[in-house]
Design a protein around this motif. Structure first.
Motif, PDB file in Angstrom:
ATOM      1  N   VAL A 189     -33.943   6.029 -37.328  1.00  0.00           N
ATOM      2  CA  VAL A 189     -33.237   5.317 -36.253  1.00  0.00           C
ATOM      3  C   VAL A 189     -31.796   5.803 -36.133  1.00  0.00           C
ATOM      4  CG1 VAL A 189     -32.446   3.038 -35.514  1.00  0.00           C
ATOM      5  CG2 VAL A 189     -34.714   3.307 -36.503  1.00  0.00           C
ATOM      6  N   GLY A 190     -31.185   6.177 -37.223  1.00  0.00           N
ATOM      7  CA  GLY A 190     -29.806   6.649 -37.189  1.00  0.00           C
ATOM      8  C   GLY A 190     -29.623   7.870 -36.314  1.00  0.00           C
ATOM      9  N   PHE A 191     -30.575   8.797 -36.373  1.00  0.00           N
ATOM     10  CA  PHE A 191     -30.472   9.986 -35.535  1.00  0.00           C
ATOM     11  C   PHE A 191     -30.653   9.641 -34.058  1.00  0.00           C
ATOM     12  CE2 PHE A 191     -31.684  12.186 -39.540  1.00  0.00           C
ATOM     13  CZ  PHE A 191     -30.517  12.920 -39.662  1.00  0.00           C
ATOM     14  N   ILE A 192     -31.518   8.692 -33.781  1.00  0.00           N
ATOM     15  CA  ILE A 192     -31.717   8.265 -32.394  1.00  0.00           C
ATOM     16  C   ILE A 192     -30.437   7.634 -31.859  1.00  0.00           C
ATOM     17  CG2 ILE A 192     -32.956   6.666 -30.899  1.00  0.00           C
ATOM     18  CD1 ILE A 192     -35.412   7.122 -32.700  1.00  0.00           C
ATOM     19  N   LEU A 193     -29.836   6.741 -32.646  1.00  0.00           N
ATOM     20  CA  LEU A 193     -28.595   6.110 -32.206  1.00  0.00           C
ATOM     21  C   LEU A 193     -27.468   7.128 -32.076  1.00  0.00           C
ATOM     22  CD1 LEU A 193     -28.689   2.828 -34.286  1.00  0.00           C
ATOM     23  CD2 LEU A 193     -29.205   3.132 -31.868  1.00  0.00           C
ATOM     24  N   LEU A 194     -27.424   8.087 -32.980  1.00  0.00           N
ATOM     25  CA  LEU A 194     -26.397   9.122 -32.899  1.00  0.00           C
ATOM     26  C   LEU A 194     -26.567   9.962 -31.641  1.00  0.00           C
ATOM     27  CD1 LEU A 194     -24.019  10.463 -34.350  1.00  0.00           C
ATOM     28  CD2 LEU A 194     -25.660  11.972 -35.451  1.00  0.00           C
ATOM     29  N   GLY A 195     -27.799  10.267 -31.282  1.00  0.00           N
ATOM     30  CA  GLY A 195     -28.047  11.038 -30.072  1.00  0.00           C
ATOM     31  C   GLY A 195     -27.744  10.272 -28.802  1.00  0.00           C
ATOM     32  N   MET A 196     -27.848   8.938 -28.863  1.00  0.00           N
ATOM     33  CA  MET A 196     -27.602   8.127 -27.675  1.00  0.00           C
ATOM     34  C   MET A 196     -26.160   7.636 -27.590  1.00  0.00           C
ATOM     35  SD  MET A 196     -31.176   6.054 -27.691  1.00  0.00           S
ATOM     36  CE  MET A 196     -30.919   5.203 -26.154  1.00  0.00           C
ATOM     37  N   ALA A 197     -25.362   7.876 -28.624  1.00  0.00           N
ATOM     38  CA  ALA A 197     -23.979   7.396 -28.642  1.00  0.00           C
ATOM     39  C   ALA A 197     -23.149   7.859 -27.449  1.00  0.00           C
ATOM     40  CB  ALA A 197     -23.305   7.802 -29.951  1.00  0.00           C
ATOM     41  N   PRO A 198     -23.272   9.111 -26.975  1.00  0.00           N
ATOM     42  CA  PRO A 198     -22.473   9.497 -25.804  1.00  0.00           C
ATOM     43  C   PRO A 198     -22.812   8.683 -24.551  1.00  0.00           C
ATOM     44  CG  PRO A 198     -23.315  11.438 -26.904  1.00  0.00           C
ATOM     45  CD  PRO A 198     -23.983  10.257 -27.542  1.00  0.00           C
ATOM     46  N   TYR A 199     -24.015   8.148 -24.497  1.00  0.00           N
ATOM     47  CA  TYR A 199     -24.400   7.370 -23.331  1.00  0.00           C
ATOM     48  C   TYR A 199     -23.927   5.921 -23.433  1.00  0.00           C
ATOM     49  CZ  TYR A 199     -27.329  11.380 -22.486  1.00  0.00           C
ATOM     50  OH  TYR A 199     -27.759  12.650 -22.281  1.00  0.00           O
ATOM     51  N   TYR A 200     -23.893   5.382 -24.653  1.00  0.00           N
ATOM     52  CA  TYR A 200     -23.481   3.992 -24.832  1.00  0.00           C
ATOM     53  C   TYR A 200     -21.988   3.852 -25.086  1.00  0.00           C
ATOM     54  CZ  TYR A 200     -28.389   2.841 -25.142  1.00  0.00           C
ATOM     55  OH  TYR A 200     -29.714   2.684 -24.867  1.00  0.00           O
ATOM     56  N   GLY A 201     -21.327   4.936 -25.456  1.00  0.00           N
ATOM     57  CA  GLY A 201     -19.908   4.884 -25.772  1.00  0.00           C
ATOM     58  C   GLY A 201     -19.036   4.328 -24.657  1.00  0.00           C
ATOM     59  N   PRO A 202     -19.166   4.801 -23.408  1.00  0.00           N
ATOM     60  CA  PRO A 202     -18.316   4.264 -22.342  1.00  0.00           C
ATOM     61  C   PRO A 202     -18.526   2.768 -22.103  1.00  0.00           C
ATOM     62  CG  PRO A 202     -19.260   6.334 -21.652  1.00  0.00           C
ATOM     63  CD  PRO A 202     -19.931   5.962 -22.947  1.00  0.00           C
ATOM     64  N   GLY A 203     -19.752   2.310 -22.202  1.00  0.00           N
ATOM     65  CA  GLY A 203     -20.012   0.884 -22.013  1.00  0.00           C
ATOM     66  C   GLY A 203     -19.422   0.047 -23.136  1.00  0.00           C
ATOM     67  N   LEU A 204     -19.553   0.526 -24.376  1.00  0.00           N
ATOM     68  CA  LEU A 204     -18.959  -0.191 -25.500  1.00  0.00           C
ATOM     69  C   LEU A 204     -17.435  -0.214 -25.386  1.00  0.00           C
ATOM     70  CD1 LEU A 204     -21.170   1.103 -28.435  1.00  0.00           C
ATOM     71  CD2 LEU A 204     -21.181  -1.172 -27.396  1.00  0.00           C
ATOM     72  N   TYR A 205     -16.851   0.892 -24.941  1.00  0.00           N
ATOM     73  CA  TYR A 205     -15.402   0.934 -24.740  1.00  0.00           C
ATOM     74  C   TYR A 205     -14.968  -0.068 -23.672  1.00  0.00           C
ATOM     75  CZ  TYR A 205     -10.770   2.534 -23.496  1.00  0.00           C
ATOM     76  OH  TYR A 205      -9.443   2.577 -23.217  1.00  0.00           O
ATOM     77  N   MET A 206     -15.719  -0.139 -22.574  1.00  0.00           N
ATOM     78  CA  MET A 206     -15.384  -1.059 -21.497  1.00  0.00           C
ATOM     79  C   MET A 206     -15.443  -2.509 -21.975  1.00  0.00           C
ATOM     80  SD  MET A 206     -17.120  -1.485 -17.746  1.00  0.00           S
ATOM     81  CE  MET A 206     -18.586  -2.263 -18.402  1.00  0.00           C
ATOM     82  N   HIS A 207     -16.478  -2.854 -22.742  1.00  0.00           N
ATOM     83  CA  HIS A 207     -16.594  -4.224 -23.243  1.00  0.00           C
ATOM     84  C   HIS A 207     -15.483  -4.545 -24.241  1.00  0.00           C
ATOM     85  CE1 HIS A 207     -20.222  -5.322 -21.208  1.00  0.00           C
ATOM     86  NE2 HIS A 207     -20.847  -4.251 -21.642  1.00  0.00           N
TER      87      HIS A 207
END
Length: 87
Positions: free
Chosen positions: A39-57
């Motif tokens: 799961v860690g590799f999956i989350l690491l690969g998806m981090a660029p997609y979720y990063g802007p949303g997490l930053y906004m929140h």
């Protein structure tokens, strides 16, 4: 217009990035044939997609953490840092 203006299309952009992340994971699983990727590799690969949303929140929380809104029968009362802004 500021850099982080929330528009009606903001949520659509978030959904687009979520969809791209799921597609990337699906393609990765299909190409490798492995379904036991950590799961860690999956989350690491998806981090660029979720990063802007997490930053906004996070930015929204830090900006509005001292703001409270109280709803009454005839008005809304907005309080920031202990001072009533609107009622």
């Amino acid at each position: 217009m500021s850099l982080f203006t929330i528009t009606p299309a903001t949520h659509l952009y978030g959904l687009r990035h979520f969809f791209y992340g799921l597609v990337a994971v699906g393609i990765g699983l299909a190409l490798t044939g492995l379904y036991t990727i950590p799961v860690g590799f999956i989350l690491l690969g998806m981090a660029p997609y979720y990063g802007p949303g997490l930053y906004m929140h996070a930015e929204y929380y830090l900006r509005n953490r001292h703001t409270t809104i109280a709803a009454f029968e005839d008005r809304l009362e907005v309080t920031q840092h202990g001072a009533t802004v609107a009622s």
